[in-house]
Scaffold this motif. Structure first.
Motif, PDB file in Angstrom:
ATOM      1  N   LYS A   1       0.912  -0.876  -0.205  1.00  0.00           N
ATOM      2  CA  LYS A   1      -0.224  -0.130   0.143  1.00  0.00           C
ATOM      3  C   LYS A   1       0.871   0.862  -0.115  1.00  0.00           C
ATOM      4  N   PRO A   2       0.120   2.327  -0.077  1.00  0.00           N
ATOM      5  CA  PRO A   2       1.007   3.522  -0.660  1.00  0.00           C
ATOM      6  C   PRO A   2       1.368   3.755   0.795  1.00  0.00           C
ATOM      7  N   GLU A   3       0.936   3.658   2.089  1.00  0.00           N
ATOM      8  CA  GLU A   3       1.172   3.843   3.099  1.00  0.00           C
ATOM      9  C   GLU A   3       2.971   3.033   3.817  1.00  0.00           C
ATOM     10  N   ASP A   4       3.190   2.089   2.954  1.00  0.00           N
ATOM     11  CA  ASP A   4       4.145   1.218   3.556  1.00  0.00           C
ATOM     12  C   ASP A   4       5.313   1.800   3.004  1.00  0.00           C
ATOM     13  N   THR A   5       5.281   2.667   2.114  1.00  0.00           N
ATOM     14  CA  THR A   5       6.474   3.198   1.851  1.00  0.00           C
ATOM     15  C   THR A   5       7.276   4.049   2.651  1.00  0.00           C
ATOM     16  N   SER A   6       8.484   3.620   2.452  1.00  0.00           N
ATOM     17  CA  SER A   6       9.716   4.238   3.914  1.00  0.00           C
ATOM     18  C   SER A   6      10.690   3.564   3.410  1.00  0.00           C
ATOM     19  N   VAL A   7      11.796   4.054   4.383  1.00  0.00           N
ATOM     20  CA  VAL A   7      12.943   3.102   4.319  1.00  0.00           C
ATOM     21  C   VAL A   7      12.993   2.144   5.269  1.00  0.00           C
ATOM     22  N   TYR A   8      13.260   0.868   5.137  1.00  0.00           N
ATOM     23  CA  TYR A   8      12.962  -0.068   5.678  1.00  0.00           C
ATOM     24  C   TYR A   8      14.856  -1.455   6.550  1.00  0.00           C
ATOM     25  N   TYR A   9      14.938  -1.379   7.125  1.00  0.00           N
ATOM     26  CA  TYR A   9      16.319  -2.038   7.603  1.00  0.00           C
ATOM     27  C   TYR A   9      16.099  -2.971   8.737  1.00  0.00           C
ATOM     28  N   CYS A  10      16.868  -3.531   8.551  1.00  0.00           N
ATOM     29  CA  CYS A  10      16.848  -4.915   9.885  1.00  0.00           C
ATOM     30  C   CYS A  10      17.603  -4.343  10.543  1.00  0.00           C
ATOM     31  N   ALA A  11      18.029  -5.022  11.840  1.00  0.00           N
ATOM     32  CA  ALA A  11      18.420  -4.995  13.304  1.00  0.00           C
ATOM     33  C   ALA A  11      18.738  -6.282  14.097  1.00  0.00           C
ATOM     34  N   ALA A  12      19.485  -6.588  14.656  1.00  0.00           N
ATOM     35  CA  ALA A  12      19.811  -7.533  15.781  1.00  0.00           C
ATOM     36  C   ALA A  12      20.075  -7.224  16.692  1.00  0.00           C
ATOM     37  N   ASP A  13      19.474  -8.451  17.927  1.00  0.00           N
ATOM     38  CA  ASP A  13      19.465  -8.232  19.140  1.00  0.00           C
ATOM     39  C   ASP A  13      19.541  -9.444  19.535  1.00  0.00           C
ATOM     40  N   LEU A  14      20.538  -9.164  20.969  1.00  0.00           N
ATOM     41  CA  LEU A  14      20.454 -10.946  22.048  1.00  0.00           C
ATOM     42  C   LEU A  14      20.082 -11.746  22.287  1.00  0.00           C
ATOM     43  N   ARG A  15      19.058 -10.796  22.584  1.00  0.00           N
ATOM     44  CA  ARG A  15      17.363 -11.833  23.530  1.00  0.00           C
ATOM     45  C   ARG A  15      16.829 -12.343  21.752  1.00  0.00           C
ATOM     46  N   TYR A  16      18.158 -12.860  21.490  1.00  0.00           N
ATOM     47  CA  TYR A  16      16.906 -14.136  20.489  1.00  0.00           C
ATOM     48  C   TYR A  16      15.418 -15.219  20.643  1.00  0.00           C
ATOM     49  N   TYR A  17      15.437 -14.941  22.093  1.00  0.00           N
ATOM     50  CA  TYR A  17      14.319 -15.824  21.991  1.00  0.00           C
ATOM     51  C   TYR A  17      13.159 -14.776  22.046  1.00  0.00           C
ATOM     52  N   THR A  18      13.195 -14.210  22.999  1.00  0.00           N
ATOM     53  CA  THR A  18      12.763 -13.421  23.460  1.00  0.00           C
ATOM     54  C   THR A  18      11.862 -11.669  22.703  1.00  0.00           C
ATOM     55  N   CYS A  19      13.063 -11.804  21.492  1.00  0.00           N
ATOM     56  CA  CYS A  19      12.731 -10.358  21.130  1.00  0.00           C
ATOM     57  C   CYS A  19      12.290  -9.580  21.609  1.00  0.00           C
ATOM     58  N   ASP A  20      12.316  -9.376  23.010  1.00  0.00           N
ATOM     59  CA  ASP A  20      12.333  -7.791  23.554  1.00  0.00           C
ATOM     60  C   ASP A  20      13.216  -6.549  23.962  1.00  0.00           C
ATOM     61  N   GLY A  21      14.346  -7.542  23.549  1.00  0.00           N
ATOM     62  CA  GLY A  21      15.326  -6.208  23.870  1.00  0.00           C
ATOM     63  C   GLY A  21      15.445  -4.638  23.146  1.00  0.00           C
ATOM     64  N   ASP A  22      16.579  -3.951  22.682  1.00  0.00           N
ATOM     65  CA  ASP A  22      16.323  -3.171  21.946  1.00  0.00           C
ATOM     66  C   ASP A  22      17.571  -3.055  20.754  1.00  0.00           C
ATOM     67  N   PHE A  23      17.493  -3.887  20.406  1.00  0.00           N
ATOM     68  CA  PHE A  23      18.225  -4.435  18.615  1.00  0.00           C
ATOM     69  C   PHE A  23      18.961  -3.809  18.467  1.00  0.00           C
ATOM     70  N   SER A  24      19.882  -3.260  19.616  1.00  0.00           N
ATOM     71  CA  SER A  24      20.971  -2.009  19.576  1.00  0.00           C
ATOM     72  C   SER A  24      22.332  -2.618  19.221  1.00  0.00           C
ATOM     73  N   VAL A  25      22.098  -4.259  18.921  1.00  0.00           N
ATOM     74  CA  VAL A  25      23.634  -5.100  18.263  1.00  0.00           C
ATOM     75  C   VAL A  25      23.814  -4.499  17.146  1.00  0.00           C
ATOM     76  N   SER A  26      23.140  -4.221  15.930  1.00  0.00           N
ATOM     77  CA  SER A  26      23.649  -3.845  14.724  1.00  0.00           C
ATOM     78  C   SER A  26      22.356  -3.098  13.739  1.00  0.00           C
ATOM     79  N   ARG A  27      22.299  -2.630  12.990  1.00  0.00           N
ATOM     80  CA  ARG A  27      21.541  -2.007  12.679  1.00  0.00           C
ATOM     81  C   ARG A  27      21.706  -2.033  10.648  1.00  0.00           C
TER      82      ARG A  27
END
Length: 122
Positions: free
Chosen positions: A86-112
């Motif tokens: 949809k037009p509202e999906d227009t954006s810059v998309y990026y991936c990031a990694a988080d050390l809380r590999y199971y719960t995914c409740d960290g801040d994704f600050s390992v890398s971006r």
């Protein structure tokens, strides 16, 4: 040092599809929860999807049923399949990694990654 690189962005018409890829180097993707985010000027960063070390996923309400996150640990690569864009999906998309590999409740600050532009026209 873990580094991430996205690819696969582009311009599509509404209703179209794109598949983004994110390759991790300097580490093993299986050790991290991986996330897809998007950032549009003037708006807050939005967490689009997460996928943990065993492949369990979560999605933002805005993309549920249209986007699918997956990972290939052997290739150290993360994917985001985006359908019915949809037009509202227009954006810059990026991936990031988080050390809380199971719960995914960290801040994704390992890398971006640097991000890839997705533009959806109506």
């Amino acid at each position: 040092q873990v580094q991430l690189a996205e690819s696969g962005g582009g311009s599509v018409q509404a209703g179209g599809s794109l598949r983004l890829s994110c390759t991790l180097s300097g580490g093993t993707i299986g050790r991290y929860c991986m996330g897809w985010f998007r950032q549009t000027p003037g708006k807050e960063r939005e967490r689009v999807a997460t996928i943990n070390n065993i492949g369990s996923t979560t999605y933002a309400d805005s993309v549920k049923g249209r986007f699918t996150a997956s990972r290939d640990n052997n290739r150290n690569t993360l994917f985001l399949l985006m359908n019915n864009l949809k037009p509202e999906d227009t954006s810059v998309y990026y991936c990031a990694a988080d050390l809380r590999y199971y719960t995914c409740d960290g801040d994704f600050s390992v890398s971006r990654g640097q991000g890839t532009q997705v533009t959806v026209s109506s």
